[in-house]
Scaffold this motif. Structure first.
Motif, PDB file in Angstrom:
ATOM      1  N   PHE A   9      49.616   4.531  -4.890  1.00  0.00           N
ATOM      2  CA  PHE A   9      50.896   4.193  -4.262  1.00  0.00           C
ATOM      3  C   PHE A   9      50.694   3.367  -2.989  1.00  0.00           C
ATOM      4  CE2 PHE A   9      51.739   7.870  -6.914  1.00  0.00           C
ATOM      5  CZ  PHE A   9      52.799   7.397  -7.662  1.00  0.00           C
ATOM      6  N   THR A  10      49.644   3.686  -2.255  1.00  0.00           N
ATOM      7  CA  THR A  10      49.331   2.899  -1.043  1.00  0.00           C
ATOM      8  C   THR A  10      48.908   1.490  -1.449  1.00  0.00           C
ATOM      9  OG1 THR A  10      48.619   4.949  -0.020  1.00  0.00           O
ATOM     10  CG2 THR A  10      47.990   2.923   1.098  1.00  0.00           C
ATOM     11  N   ALA A  11      48.110   1.384  -2.497  1.00  0.00           N
ATOM     12  CA  ALA A  11      47.663   0.055  -2.951  1.00  0.00           C
ATOM     13  C   ALA A  11      48.864  -0.794  -3.375  1.00  0.00           C
ATOM     14  CB  ALA A  11      46.662   0.195  -4.087  1.00  0.00           C
ATOM     15  N   ILE A  12      49.801  -0.171  -4.100  1.00  0.00           N
ATOM     16  CA  ILE A  12      51.002  -0.899  -4.546  1.00  0.00           C
ATOM     17  C   ILE A  12      51.808  -1.374  -3.333  1.00  0.00           C
ATOM     18  CG2 ILE A  12      53.271  -0.588  -5.662  1.00  0.00           C
ATOM     19  CD1 ILE A  12      51.766   1.239  -7.714  1.00  0.00           C
ATOM     20  N   LYS A  13      51.916  -0.487  -2.348  1.00  0.00           N
ATOM     21  CA  LYS A  13      52.694  -0.814  -1.158  1.00  0.00           C
ATOM     22  C   LYS A  13      52.017  -1.918  -0.331  1.00  0.00           C
ATOM     23  CE  LYS A  13      55.472   1.854   2.031  1.00  0.00           C
ATOM     24  NZ  LYS A  13      55.667   3.140   2.659  1.00  0.00           N
ATOM     25  N   GLU A  14      50.706  -1.856  -0.270  1.00  0.00           N
ATOM     26  CA  GLU A  14      49.986  -2.798   0.599  1.00  0.00           C
ATOM     27  C   GLU A  14      49.700  -4.136  -0.065  1.00  0.00           C
ATOM     28  OE1 GLU A  14      46.700  -1.257   2.751  1.00  0.00           O
ATOM     29  OE2 GLU A  14      47.960   0.234   3.744  1.00  0.00           O
ATOM     30  N   ARG A  15      49.791  -4.200  -1.384  1.00  0.00           N
ATOM     31  CA  ARG A  15      49.546  -5.493  -2.045  1.00  0.00           C
ATOM     32  C   ARG A  15      50.599  -6.498  -1.619  1.00  0.00           C
ATOM     33  NH1 ARG A  15      51.453  -9.118  -4.381  1.00  0.00           N
ATOM     34  NH2 ARG A  15      53.357  -7.863  -4.377  1.00  0.00           N
ATOM     35  N   ARG A  16      50.153  -7.667  -1.303  1.00  0.00           N
ATOM     36  CA  ARG A  16      51.066  -8.736  -0.889  1.00  0.00           C
ATOM     37  C   ARG A  16      50.378 -10.039  -1.211  1.00  0.00           C
ATOM     38  NH1 ARG A  16      49.169 -10.798   4.072  1.00  0.00           N
ATOM     39  NH2 ARG A  16      47.345  -9.665   4.762  1.00  0.00           N
ATOM     40  N   SER A  17      51.124 -11.115  -1.202  1.00  0.00           N
ATOM     41  CA  SER A  17      50.514 -12.415  -1.448  1.00  0.00           C
ATOM     42  C   SER A  17      49.798 -12.869  -0.185  1.00  0.00           C
ATOM     43  CB  SER A  17      51.581 -13.425  -1.832  1.00  0.00           C
ATOM     44  OG  SER A  17      52.128 -13.070  -3.079  1.00  0.00           O
ATOM     45  N   THR A 111      44.853  -7.296  -8.795  1.00  0.00           N
ATOM     46  CA  THR A 111      45.431  -7.403  -7.444  1.00  0.00           C
ATOM     47  C   THR A 111      45.393  -6.040  -6.737  1.00  0.00           C
ATOM     48  OG1 THR A 111      47.738  -6.984  -8.089  1.00  0.00           O
ATOM     49  CG2 THR A 111      46.998  -9.280  -8.160  1.00  0.00           C
ATOM     50  N   LEU A 112      45.615  -4.974  -7.499  1.00  0.00           N
ATOM     51  CA  LEU A 112      45.625  -3.635  -6.887  1.00  0.00           C
ATOM     52  C   LEU A 112      44.206  -3.172  -6.570  1.00  0.00           C
ATOM     53  CD1 LEU A 112      48.442  -1.965  -9.012  1.00  0.00           C
ATOM     54  CD2 LEU A 112      48.608  -2.879  -6.692  1.00  0.00           C
ATOM     55  N   ALA A 113      43.268  -3.465  -7.477  1.00  0.00           N
ATOM     56  CA  ALA A 113      41.860  -3.124  -7.209  1.00  0.00           C
ATOM     57  C   ALA A 113      41.395  -3.868  -5.959  1.00  0.00           C
ATOM     58  CB  ALA A 113      40.994  -3.494  -8.411  1.00  0.00           C
ATOM     59  N   ALA A 114      41.821  -5.121  -5.821  1.00  0.00           N
ATOM     60  CA  ALA A 114      41.421  -5.924  -4.653  1.00  0.00           C
ATOM     61  C   ALA A 114      41.889  -5.254  -3.359  1.00  0.00           C
ATOM     62  CB  ALA A 114      41.988  -7.341  -4.773  1.00  0.00           C
ATOM     63  N   VAL A 115      43.138  -4.799  -3.349  1.00  0.00           N
ATOM     64  CA  VAL A 115      43.668  -4.130  -2.148  1.00  0.00           C
ATOM     65  C   VAL A 115      42.822  -2.909  -1.809  1.00  0.00           C
ATOM     66  CG1 VAL A 115      45.639  -2.840  -1.209  1.00  0.00           C
ATOM     67  CG2 VAL A 115      46.032  -4.970  -2.450  1.00  0.00           C
ATOM     68  N   ALA A 116      42.481  -2.131  -2.829  1.00  0.00           N
ATOM     69  CA  ALA A 116      41.689  -0.906  -2.611  1.00  0.00           C
ATOM     70  C   ALA A 116      40.312  -1.238  -2.023  1.00  0.00           C
ATOM     71  CB  ALA A 116      41.548  -0.139  -3.914  1.00  0.00           C
TER      72      ALA A 116
END
Ligand SMILES: Cc1cc2nc3c(=O)[nH]c(=O)nc-3n(C[C@H](O)[C@H](O)[C@H](O)COP(=O)(O)O)c2cc1C
Length: 175
Positions: A9-17, A111-116
């Motif tokens: 959920f944090t990864a989804i929230k923090e993902r941005r362009s 994209t989500l793995a990248a944020v993590a």
């Protein structure tokens, strides 16, 4: 790579362009994890038609920037991933093509793995596929669906602009 990673959920929230990148290269170990996240994505009938070309070469990234309508951050990002499909253009019973949906899921996993992993990405749909095909020697039979920039962010997050749930979610029937 050991350690605790952020929850989904944090990864989804923090993902941005991310449209500004540090020149710091992306570690091979992190790149491997990111493409592994794509590999594990679901796909219609498990066709797995996605193919990825990972580009770090400076001259190629410069050429990709030009192919992407001169969006300068495409050359700035230390990695550009050309997201392609080797496809028979199967459609699901619902009538929709499988490959654009399947590749989008795989890209979202990346994209989500990248944020993590502390990295940023940006989807790039504004590009000329024929130019990308030439730069990366991609055969005519392969669809070039999307580009994805990847690297350490050099900018800071802005607030997200999204429609409220009540505009996009209906319960029990369309209303
Ligand atoms: C299919 C797709 C294509 C996109 N193409 C571009 C693009 O060519 N250039 C760009 O700067 N952003 C592009 N974006 C990023 C969107 O503009 C961005 O996701 C949207 O404005 C929401 O912002 P956020 O990602 O920061 O949450 C694309 C996004 C998607 C999903």
């Amino acid at each position: 790579m050991e350690g605790d990673f952020m929850d989904i959920f944090t990864a989804i929230k923090e993902r941005r362009s991310v449209r500004s990148y540090k020149s710091t290269p992306v570690e091979k170990e992190k790149l491997d994890r990111i493409v592994e996240a794509a590999r594990l994505a679901p796909s219609a009938c498990n066709f797995q038609e996605w193919r990825f070309v990972l580009v770090t070469d400076t001259l190629k990234r410069q050429a990709l920037m030009e192919a992407a309508n001169n969006q300068s951050f495409v050359a700035e990002a230390p990695v550009v991933i050309a997201c392609c499909a080797e496809t028979d253009e199967h459609r699901m019973r619902c009538g929709e093509l499988c490959y654009p949906i399947d590749i989008s899921i795989a890209i979202d996993h990346m994209t989500l793995a990248a944020v993590a992993l502390g990295l940023g990405t940006c989807w790039i749909g504004s590009f000329y596929p024929e130019k990308v095909r030439k730069i990366l020697n991609i055969p005519e039979s392969i669809k070039v669906v999307e580009l994805l920039t990847l690297g350490y962010p050099a900018d800071s997050p802005q607030s997200k602009n999204r429609k409220p749930l009540k505009e996009i979610v209906f319960y029990e029937e369309w209303k």
